[in-house]
Enzyme design. Structure first.
Site, PDB file in Angstrom:
ATOM      1  N   GLY A   1     -25.389 -15.906  14.814  1.00  0.00           N
ATOM      2  CA  GLY A   1     -24.333 -15.553  13.876  1.00  0.00           C
ATOM      3  C   GLY A   1     -23.181 -16.534  13.910  1.00  0.00           C
ATOM      4  O   GLY A   1     -23.251 -17.579  14.561  1.00  0.00           O
ATOM      5  N   ASP A   2     -22.112 -16.190  13.198  1.00  0.00           N
ATOM      6  CA  ASP A   2     -20.883 -16.983  13.125  1.00  0.00           C
ATOM      7  C   ASP A   2     -19.775 -16.177  13.784  1.00  0.00           C
ATOM      8  O   ASP A   2     -19.302 -15.178  13.233  1.00  0.00           O
ATOM      9  CB  ASP A   2     -20.530 -17.282  11.665  1.00  0.00           C
ATOM     10  CG  ASP A   2     -19.300 -18.172  11.517  1.00  0.00           C
ATOM     11  OD1 ASP A   2     -18.580 -18.370  12.525  1.00  0.00           O
ATOM     12  OD2 ASP A   2     -19.052 -18.654  10.392  1.00  0.00           O
ATOM     13  N   PHE A   3     -19.369 -16.589  14.978  1.00  0.00           N
ATOM     14  CA  PHE A   3     -18.387 -15.781  15.719  1.00  0.00           C
ATOM     15  C   PHE A   3     -16.982 -15.857  15.138  1.00  0.00           C
ATOM     16  O   PHE A   3     -16.086 -15.159  15.596  1.00  0.00           O
ATOM     17  CB  PHE A   3     -18.377 -16.114  17.212  1.00  0.00           C
ATOM     18  CG  PHE A   3     -18.298 -17.582  17.558  1.00  0.00           C
ATOM     19  CD1 PHE A   3     -17.276 -18.388  17.096  1.00  0.00           C
ATOM     20  CD2 PHE A   3     -19.249 -18.149  18.397  1.00  0.00           C
ATOM     21  CE1 PHE A   3     -17.189 -19.720  17.433  1.00  0.00           C
ATOM     22  CE2 PHE A   3     -19.175 -19.492  18.757  1.00  0.00           C
ATOM     23  CZ  PHE A   3     -18.147 -20.275  18.272  1.00  0.00           C
TER      24      PHE A   3
ATOM     25  N   GLU B   1     -25.265 -17.359  19.692  1.00  0.00           N
ATOM     26  CA  GLU B   1     -25.261 -18.795  19.437  1.00  0.00           C
ATOM     27  C   GLU B   1     -25.761 -19.109  18.023  1.00  0.00           C
ATOM     28  O   GLU B   1     -26.126 -18.214  17.257  1.00  0.00           O
ATOM     29  CB  GLU B   1     -26.142 -19.525  20.464  1.00  0.00           C
ATOM     30  CG  GLU B   1     -25.363 -20.252  21.561  1.00  0.00           C
ATOM     31  CD  GLU B   1     -24.547 -21.431  21.050  1.00  0.00           C
ATOM     32  OE1 GLU B   1     -24.588 -21.713  19.828  1.00  0.00           O
ATOM     33  OE2 GLU B   1     -23.850 -22.068  21.856  1.00  0.00           O
TER      34      GLU B   1
ATOM     35  N   HIS C   1     -12.315 -24.477  22.979  1.00  0.00           N
ATOM     36  CA  HIS C   1     -11.699 -25.804  22.872  1.00  0.00           C
ATOM     37  C   HIS C   1     -12.326 -26.646  21.754  1.00  0.00           C
ATOM     38  O   HIS C   1     -11.819 -27.722  21.439  1.00  0.00           O
ATOM     39  CB  HIS C   1     -11.732 -26.545  24.210  1.00  0.00           C
ATOM     40  CG  HIS C   1     -13.102 -26.850  24.745  1.00  0.00           C
ATOM     41  ND1 HIS C   1     -13.291 -27.345  26.020  1.00  0.00           N
ATOM     42  CD2 HIS C   1     -14.347 -26.729  24.212  1.00  0.00           C
ATOM     43  CE1 HIS C   1     -14.584 -27.518  26.226  1.00  0.00           C
ATOM     44  NE2 HIS C   1     -15.238 -27.157  25.149  1.00  0.00           N
TER      45      HIS C   1
END
Length: 407
Positions: free
Chosen positions: A295-297, A263, A314
């Protein structure tokens, strides 16, 4: 036309009469209770019936009334919030059926105004009114709104009846050619994402508490209608898992399973005490949460064998979803049971599926996102190295389990 309507009315009355009686009421209760899941066949048939009945209404209702039901729908929202904010469901839960005067006295409201609100709600199936006694009682729907009900649906009435309500006012401007802000950004006058804006303005906990409550309320179907048993002893990373309610439900259902959460930094900071503190809300599974990742997924995710993403993709348009699915595909540990289970809406027409269309608009307004049809999901999977193994409808949940396998 008259003969057809008379025939239809007779058939409908016969159908209504056939629902009467203890045995049939018991079957109806199966569809409406939150304490157990309905029979799959009955649930599916009921959805078909709802869609057919809605088609009849659309054929017969005057056009002006069809329009009015849309442009006056805001009143339904605010009447519901009025009842919830003044604890009407709780008062009836505690004291049983009561007159509007009794309810108004206990809640400090004007009885004539409360009557106007309750008239709208009981005609919507929220609360029951008996003219012979002039008393209101709870229905299966209003029972869910009590503050101590385990599903906590009152939180959704609050968040969606207020913060999201305000955001939706920006929809007309948000759909203009060249507009880059979503409706919520327009209304709240910010270029931050709503997640960052809510975090900065003290609304992050409210947001995640509401979505977490939804995950808990819909968990029975999410747990029962996908074969999680194949993953009993797996380590599962929940990407974009919010407050942790979904992965916690999985771990509680499967004692040999272990989990992780991926997250934003602000969310992990909020969630960490739930798992790591001895008195934390999720301390019972804390020893099986192997890591809490920040982190940045869209760029990179940690390597796991199994991933889940619920109500997350979504939030993004296709360009970013391709990045996310590609990042997971690069990271996944390929084994015979390796997979990514996406829990999201699969759009289709019909009254029984309209909650997913509302979700589509909510994502547009709040995150510049969108819900998707089955062919959209299949196209995204094909572009990013996945096969769709199955799509499982989930009873009493606003989503399906989309099982992606690496190819």
């Amino acid at each position: 036309m008259e003969a057809a309507l008379k025939k239809l009315n007779i058939a409908l009355q016969e159908a209504i009469d056939s629902f009467e009686g203890p045995l049939n009421q018991e079957r109806l209760n199966e569809l409406q209770t939150t304490e157990s899941l309905p029979n799959k066949e009955v649930w599916s048939l009921a959805s078909q019936t709802i869609d057919l009945a809605d088609k009849i209404i659309h054929r017969l209702q005057p056009p002006s009334l069809q329009l009015a039901e849309s442009f006056l729908a805001y009143l339904d929202t605010k009447c519901l919030w009025a009842a919830v904010s003044h604890d009407i469901p709780d008062l009836i839960t505690a004291g049983g059926p009561q007159t509007v005067q009794e309810l108004a006295k206990k809640s400090g409201l004007q009885s004539i105004r409360l009557k106007q609100v309750m008239r709208v709600l009981h005609n919507n199936g929220i609360f029951e009114y008996k003219p012979t006694t002039q008393k209101y009682s709870n229905t299966p729907s209003s029972t869910l709104l009590a503050k101590d009900h385990w599903t906590q649906w009152h939180l959704w009435v609050d968040l969606y009846g207020n913060e999201h309500y305000k955001a939706a006012e920006g929809i007309p401007d948000a759909i203009r050619e060249g507009q880059t802000r979503c409706a919520a950004q327009i209304q709240y006058d910010t270029d931050e994402s709503m997640f960052r804006y809510f975090a900065r303005n003290g609304l992050q906990e409210k947001f995640h508490k509401t979505l977490g409550a939804g995950a808990v309320a819909q968990a029975p179907g999410m747990m029962a209608d996908y074969n999680w048993g194949e993953l009993d002893d797996a380590v599962v990373l929940d990407i974009g898992g919010g407050g942790g309610d979904f992965i916690t439900s999985l771990l509680r259902e499967h004692p040999s399973m272990r989990g992780g959460l991926f997250e934003l930094d602000s969310v992990i900071e909020m969630v960490r005490p739930k798992y790591r503190d001895a008195s934390g809300e999720f301390a019972d599974v804390g020893d099986r949460m192997v890591d809490l990742h920040v982190g940045d997924f869209r760029v990179e995710v940690p390597a796991y064998e199994v991933y889940t993403m619920k109500w997350c993709l979504h939030n993004w348009l296709d360009e970013d979803v391709v990045k996310i699915l590609s990042a997971v595909r690069r990271a996944i540990k390929v084994t015979p049971r390796a997979r990514m289970v996406v829990v999201e809406s699969v759009l289709k027409d019909g009254r029984s599926s309209r909650i997913w269309r509302f979700g589509d608009l909510t994502m547009m307004a709040g995150a510049n996102g969108q819900e998707r049809e089955e062919e959209d999901w299949r196209g995204l999977a094909a572009k990013t190295g996945w096969n769709i193994h199955s799509i499982s409808p989930l009873r009493n949940a606003w989503a399906a389990a989309i099982d992606l396998r690496p190819c």
